[in-house]
Design an enzyme around this catalytic site. Structure first.
Site, mmCIF file in Angstrom:
data_model
loop_
_atom_site.group_PDB
_atom_site.id
_atom_site.type_symbol
_atom_site.label_atom_id
_atom_site.label_comp_id
_atom_site.label_asym_id
_atom_site.label_seq_id
_atom_site.Cartn_x
_atom_site.Cartn_y
_atom_site.Cartn_z
ATOM 1 N N CYS A 1 0.829 -1.210 0.000
ATOM 2 C CA CYS A 1 0.000 0.000 0.000
ATOM 3 C C CYS A 1 0.861 1.256 0.000
ATOM 4 O O CYS A 1 0.355 2.348 -0.215
ATOM 5 C CB CYS A 1 -0.941 0.011 1.195
ATOM 6 S SG CYS A 1 -0.088 0.005 2.775
ATOM 7 N N ASP B 1 2.427 2.557 2.563
ATOM 8 C CA ASP B 1 2.401 3.309 3.815
ATOM 9 C C ASP B 1 3.681 3.081 4.623
ATOM 10 O O ASP B 1 4.289 2.022 4.566
ATOM 11 C CB ASP B 1 1.175 2.906 4.639
ATOM 12 C CG ASP B 1 -0.101 3.401 3.987
ATOM 13 O OD1 ASP B 1 0.008 4.290 3.129
ATOM 14 O OD2 ASP B 1 -1.175 2.915 4.321
ATOM 15 N N CYS C 1 -2.627 5.105 6.225
ATOM 16 C CA CYS C 1 -4.082 5.210 6.148
ATOM 17 C C CYS C 1 -4.660 5.484 7.543
ATOM 18 O O CYS C 1 -3.942 5.437 8.545
ATOM 19 C CB CYS C 1 -4.658 3.919 5.590
ATOM 20 S SG CYS C 1 -4.509 2.559 6.754
ATOM 21 N N CYS D 1 -3.079 -3.262 8.546
ATOM 22 C CA CYS D 1 -2.559 -1.934 8.886
ATOM 23 C C CYS D 1 -2.002 -1.914 10.310
ATOM 24 O O CYS D 1 -1.060 -1.175 10.608
ATOM 25 C CB CYS D 1 -3.647 -0.882 8.751
ATOM 26 S SG CYS D 1 -4.523 -0.967 7.184
HETATM 27 FE FE1 FES Z 1 -1.514 0.696 4.214
HETATM 28 FE FE2 FES Z 1 -3.473 0.732 5.942
HETATM 29 S S1 FES Z 1 -3.652 0.651 3.815
HETATM 30 S S2 FES Z 1 -1.375 0.613 6.327
#
Ligand code: FES
Length: 148
Positions: free
Chosen positions: A34, A36, A61, A105
């Site tokens: 993702c 992140d 997120c 996450c």
């Molecule tokens: Fe990447 Fe939540 S979508 S940590």
């Protein structure tokens, strides 16, 4: 997708956002899927081994923000051994759960703490019992590939 009130609260008012200067340990982990990223700072009392302060920063997120916020609250005031028990499951329980597609996450928060503890142990030249070398990319730990 329904979020608990606690998740919404920690997302809107995240606790312990920021950085700690001269932190005892700093850990950064990401999720390549993702994109992140999270960084965790720990201030650990040299004599007692108690985590006096914990702060985080994230490009993540909402669920990553909420879980990190709760994770920092849970590790503060704890010993290193106790902090290792703050798993992503423990964080999720404290938040009254996360929707299934957001469970991954919460791994960012758990692994960022481990990574900061690992950094502390390396700096001090000590070994922390029960702490395994953290991964840089938490998507390696995620067995649920379909949910991204
Ligand atoms: Fe990447 Fe939540 S979508 S940590």
């Amino acid at each position: 997708m329904a979020y608990s009130e606690k998740v919404k609260d920690h997302y809107k008012n995240p606790r312990n956002v920021g950085e700690i200067e001269n932190a005892s340990g700093v850990g950064t982990v990401g999720n390549a899927k993702c994109g992140d990223i999270m960084r965790m700072y720990l201030d650990i009392d040299e004599n007692t081994g108690i985590i006096k302060d914990c702060k985080f920063k994230t490009f993540g997120c909402g669920a990553a923000v909420a879980t990190s916020s709760m994770a920092t609250e849970l590790v503060k005031g704890k010993t290193i051994e106790e902090a290792l028990k703050v798993t992503n499951k423990a964080v999720m329980e404290a938040l009254d759960g996360l929707p299934p597609v957001k469970v991954h996450c919460s791994l960012l928060a758990e692994q960022a703490i481990h990574s900061a503890l690992w950094n502390y142990a390396e700096k001090k030249g000590i070994k922390i019992e029960g702490l395994e070398k953290p991964v840089n990319d938490v998507s390696e730990l995620d067995d649920d590939d379909d949910e991204f």
